[in-house]
Design an enzyme around this catalytic site. Sequence first.
Site, PDB file in Angstrom:
ATOM      1  CD  GLU A  33      13.120  63.746  -3.635  1.00  0.00           C
ATOM      2  OE1 GLU A  33      13.982  63.590  -2.746  1.00  0.00           O
ATOM      3  OE2 GLU A  33      12.972  62.958  -4.580  1.00  0.00           O
ATOM      4  CB  SER A  84      24.978  64.392   6.264  1.00  0.00           C
ATOM      5  OG  SER A  84      24.406  65.586   6.774  1.00  0.00           O
ATOM      6  CE  LYS A 139      20.033  64.104   0.540  1.00  0.00           C
ATOM      7  NZ  LYS A 139      18.915  63.224   0.905  1.00  0.00           N
TER       8      LYS A 139
END
Length: 394
Positions: free
Chosen positions: A112, A378, A90
């Site tokens: 968010e 991830s 991210k």
Amino acid sequence: MNYQNPDKNGYYGEFGGAFVAEMLYPNIKELQDNYLEIIYSDEFQREFKDLLKNYVGRETPLYFAPNLSEQYNTKIYLKREDLNHTGAHKINNALGQALLAKKLGKKRIIAETGAGQHGVATATACALMGLECIVYMGEVDMKRQAPNVARMEMLGAKVVPATSGSKTLKDAVNEALRDWINNPTTTHYIIGSSVGPHPFPDMVARFQSVISEEIKTQLKEQTGRENPDYVIACVGGGSNAAGTFYHFVNTPEVKIIAAEAGGLGINSGKSAATTALGTLGVLHGSQSLVMQTKDGQVIEPHSISAGLDYPGIGPMHANLYAQKRAEFMSVDDEDAVKSAFNLTKIEGIIPALESAHALSVLDKKKFNENDIVVICLSGRGDKDMETYLKHLND
């Protein structure tokens, strides 16, 4: 067909576009008109690449997993996005968008988050760049991801609970969009996934494309060839998958597999397998596949992993599914947990629950002995320890 980039209106085939409230139109238009020119300017690229290298810690290793490879009798490589600063992919997108927001003169950032990783990454980028940060998070997710809430607050972000609907990711997105409508001139919304109105799906995919860019060069170094036989990633909205697939989607010999959250089973009423259950609709500003009733009411999704608990899918992925360019597999909660424990015990790597869905594909598909299979890991599993502990003695 070019699967990588949308057309000038933000469509991948029939999916995409920008469906926004009139109040937000100037913001979206400002982004559409400027994002490519800004992010591909020499100054931006220099700053962004420096941050990725010296702050995030890229490039992340492409790790040949010997024990996993032996277990499944194929050649498995793990792209270690879990080793990034903040513990997930991210941060790539959060830094890129925060830098873009600064160039556009924005002082306030909203975001968010579901699993909390995007919230942490955004709070981190804002702390670094001196930007005000407000993160919307479903009340349910705040409870199941309490360590990440604490990290965001420590980084100086204000975490605001979303208390409507299922109190998860979908509802956090709704609250963030409301905020943006009320504060259109000072604020940039850093969307964490490859969803939302154009240009967000494309912008997020471009910032995350560093993942597949590195895979190609690393695979060449390690095996003498750039392209694997398979690339596998988990898909909720789809940012890590967009980055993992990006430089392979227009190379037909690379097979693409996306793992969706099956929850308690596709037909259980407690699932988030959008390609299996979704129909064409508009959600959060773009047209894509959406889990909805016949009269267009969004069906509440369910997944053991907060990051995949979303009733839609990014338009890039919807198009890959519709064109049969990618194979989508549904992975139930139980199977994802099993795969997480398996990787932990045989490779000493505790994956995020989201990534565990991608690992589960190894149990669902037979690979050949000489296949090169790249799986995007991830994120790391620290944030999911409470959930894992419940299954420790199963």
